[in-house]
Design an enzyme around this catalytic site. Structure first.
Site, PDB file in Angstrom:
ATOM      1  N   LYS A 160       9.020 -10.263  -2.505  1.00 38.55           N
ATOM      2  CA  LYS A 160       8.751  -9.062  -1.706  1.00 38.55           C
ATOM      3  C   LYS A 160       8.354  -7.970  -2.702  1.00 38.55           C
ATOM      4  CE  LYS A 160      10.697  -6.441   2.190  1.00 38.55           C
ATOM      5  NZ  LYS A 160       9.726  -6.862   3.209  1.00 38.55           N
ATOM      6  N   CYS A 161       7.082  -7.993  -3.059  1.00 42.31           N
ATOM      7  CA  CYS A 161       6.554  -7.143  -4.116  1.00 42.31           C
ATOM      8  C   CYS A 161       5.645  -6.073  -3.521  1.00 42.31           C
ATOM      9  CB  CYS A 161       5.776  -8.003  -5.116  1.00 42.31           C
ATOM     10  SG  CYS A 161       4.891  -7.065  -6.372  1.00 42.31           S
TER      11      CYS A 161
END
Length: 307
Positions: A160-161
């Site tokens: 989850k960047c």
């Protein structure tokens, strides 16, 4: 989204600071390269008190995301969990959205980030229903996006960047520009992937399916919750690659996510799904999910962390 309460406190790398003082320099690495990983989870008001939903699972995923990007978070998972709880408390919320974010800060602006400090921040605010109050019952109108998810071995989809969400913005903005609420992305092979910020489920003839992790999806925690709830309700559920056309002939389709919770889809590309409203299986899953997170049913899974 509701306006921020700028009188509150933000947990910033180990200490609380005033909302308006929680700032970074314009030369911080994260601003120029998107070098951040983050989470989003909710704290719900229940009869037993306020409780964070799957707090430990969200924090674990935060650390997983950081590991993929070689970011060493300078706090333990237990410390981050406690900081989330403390941030909700200090702001006086009985329910809130919680955003932990870890990013590379101010030092240098080369692509090599290793000299930049790692900052860990936790923000809380009031956030209503992500796709609208009526969406949970009436459903939403969506389109298949012209933008696809990242191909394998480009960016890690399991992380989850922040950088990944530039793709999400394109999907969302295109959908809004064309009069839809949300978009559905396909993966690099043309199979169904996910929404701009949600996982997706299809139901046909009583069987529920969702794209596998290999379809360039985020391993959603609400997705996992719904799979577990469905299994306990004797609803057949599986993971498989889903061709685009299955979307149109499904009996029911719905999104899941920490922000979106469980949101039915009533049409895709102007094709009505099922009866054009929330279907019976979606409704049953949604009902059970909300009973658990609102403390109205037994939390047999141990998902609630009370403040």
């Amino acid at each position: 989204m509701a306006a921020f309460d700028e009188t509150g406190k933000i947990w910033f790398s180990g200490k609380f600071v005033d909302w308006k003082e929680a700032t970074v320099h314009v030369c911080s690495h994260v601003i120029h390269y998107g070098s951040a990983v983050f989470e989003g989870l909710r704290c719900y008001k229940t009869p037993k008190g306020s409780a964070c939903l799957r707090l430990k699972d969200h924090t674990r995923r935060l650390f997983d995301s950081a590991k993929m990007y070689r970011i060493d978070i300078p706090f333990s998972q237990d410390e981050v969990n406690q900081a989330c709880i403390d941030t909700v408390k200090i702001n006086g919320y009985d329910e809130a959205y919680i955003r932990p974010i870890v990013f590379r800060g101010y030092h240098s602006l080369g692509v090599d980030p290793t000299s930049c400090p790692i900052e860990t921040v936790i923000i809380t605010w009031k956030w209503g229903k992500y796709l609208g109050e009526e969406a949970l019952t009436k459903g939403v109108d969506v389109r298949v996006s012209s933008w696809t998810r990242m191909a394998p071995n480009t960016l890690p989809a399991l992380a989850k960047c922040a950088a990944n969400y530039m793709d999400s913005q394109l999907i969302k903005l295109e959908a809004l520009a064309d009069g839809y609420v949300e978009g559905i992305a396909l993966d690099a092979a043309g199979y169904v992937s996910e929404g701009s910020g949600e996982n997706i489920f299809l139901i046909r003839d009583g069987r529920m399916v969702t794209p596998p992790l290999g379809a360039s999806i985020l391993p959603g925690i609400t997705r996992d919750s719904i799979i577990k709830i469905a299994a306990d309700m004797d609803i057949e559920v599986g993971e498989q690659f889903i061709p685009r056309e299955m979307l149109y002939i499904a009996d029911e389709v719905f999104f899941t996510g920490s922000a979106a919770e469980v949101t039915p889809i009533r049409s895709i590309d102007r094709i009505v799904i099922g009866e054009g409203r929330r279907g019976p299986i979606t409704e049953a899953l949604q009902k059970r999910f909300f009973e658990i997170i609102n403390g109205e049913a037994e939390d047999k899974y141990g998902w609630l962390t009370y403040l």
